[in-house]
Design an enzyme around this catalytic site. Structure first.
Site, short mmCIF file in Angstrom:
data_model
loop_
_atom_site.label_atom_id
_atom_site.label_comp_id
_atom_site.label_asym_id
_atom_site.label_seq_id
_atom_site.Cartn_x
_atom_site.Cartn_y
_atom_site.Cartn_z
N GLU A 98 0.86 -1.19 0.00
CA GLU A 98 0.00 0.00 0.00
C GLU A 98 0.89 1.24 0.00
O GLU A 98 1.76 1.38 0.87
CB GLU A 98 -0.89 -0.04 1.25
N ASP A 112 -5.11 9.66 9.33
CA ASP A 112 -3.77 9.20 9.68
C ASP A 112 -3.26 9.82 10.97
O ASP A 112 -3.43 11.01 11.22
CB ASP A 112 -2.79 9.50 8.54
#
Length: 260
Positions: free
Chosen positions: A47, A58
């Site tokens: 990824e 995030d």
């Protein structure tokens, strides 16, 4: 049409290790070499995070690596150029782009899909693209370029919603292990997490399931794999790369620790 996710699952239905790196980190041109190193070390899925200035899902580690990567000069356009030819080295490994909608829309969704497909990308994670907006406006474009959208599921997602996301996806379902951001300590309450993973497992969905957020070591990886097809690790790997004299040696050692 090639579906590397389905091909992988046919070969290996469990224990899948999906590793996340931030494009352009630690240095601008580390992305392609690190992907090769991680695949050779034993990653099943790779990824690639597209650095963005406001990454909503995030945590601090990925935010920091995104800041460094942006400072290094990494952009979505440059990343798509750099990835050209990666299939020469990684013919079978599913590759994902993980990013946010703003840079994609600046490029144009169709142009993004065209370039991603040309670079050998299999799937895309865009947490801020709502599922129904995807279905109405973009699904046909994704299918045209043989790209698969990955959707996130949380412990709060209803069964009806999970089944709808399962219907829309042709890659895997990303099971967020608990509340919070990537790199957090979502594994603290194991009983709650296990009940959630068991609940989703019992739905007998058509797509494989990978657990992410808070997976950091062999123990949390193995726990996640008990009720899912595999797990996703990002922040812990990036911490291992941070300041390493040899990022490739650090990456290989990290994968060995997870695989045991």
């Amino acid at each position: 049409m090639i579906n590397r996710f389905a091909d992988l699952l046919a070969r290996k239905p469990s224990g899948l290790l999906n590793l996340y790196i931030t494009a352009g980190y630690p240095t601008l041109h580390d992305t392609m070499p690190l992907l090769r190193t991680l695949a050779e070390a034993g990653a099943d899925i790779l990824e690639i995070g597209v650095p963005f200035s406001d990454p909503l899902a995030d945590g601090p580690v990925i935010q920091q690596t995104s800041t460094v990567a942006l400072r290094n000069g990494m952009t979505l356009k440059l990343l798509l150029q750099e990835l050209q030819g990666i299939r020469e080295y990684l013919p079978d490994t599913p590759l994902l782009l993980m990013g946010y909608l703003n840079p994609v829309l600046q490029l144009g969704m169709e142009e993004f899909c065209r370039q991603a497909a040309a670079a050998g990308i299999d799937g895309v994670i865009l947490p801020d693209l709502p599922a129904e907006e995807y279905a109405e406006f973009y699904q046909e474009t994704f299918r045209k370029y043989n790209l698969r959208k990955v959707f996130l599921i949380t412990p709060q997602t209803s069964e009806a919603r999970i089944r709808r996301l399962d219907e829309l996806s042709e890659a895997f379902l990303y099971l967020v292990s608990g509340p919070g951001l990537t790199g957090g300590n979502q594994t603290a309450d194991q009983s709650v997490q296990q009940a959630y993973l068991q609940r989703v497992e019992a739905l007998n969905l058509r797509n494989p399931r990978l657990v992410g957020f808070g997976i950091a070591d062999k123990a949390s990886f193995n726990n996640a794999c008990q009720h899912a097809n595999g797990a996703i690790i990002g922040s812990a790997l990036l911490r291992a790369l941070d300041g390493a004299a040899d990022p490739h040696q650090a990456a290989r050692a990290f994968v060995q620790r997870i695989r045991g």
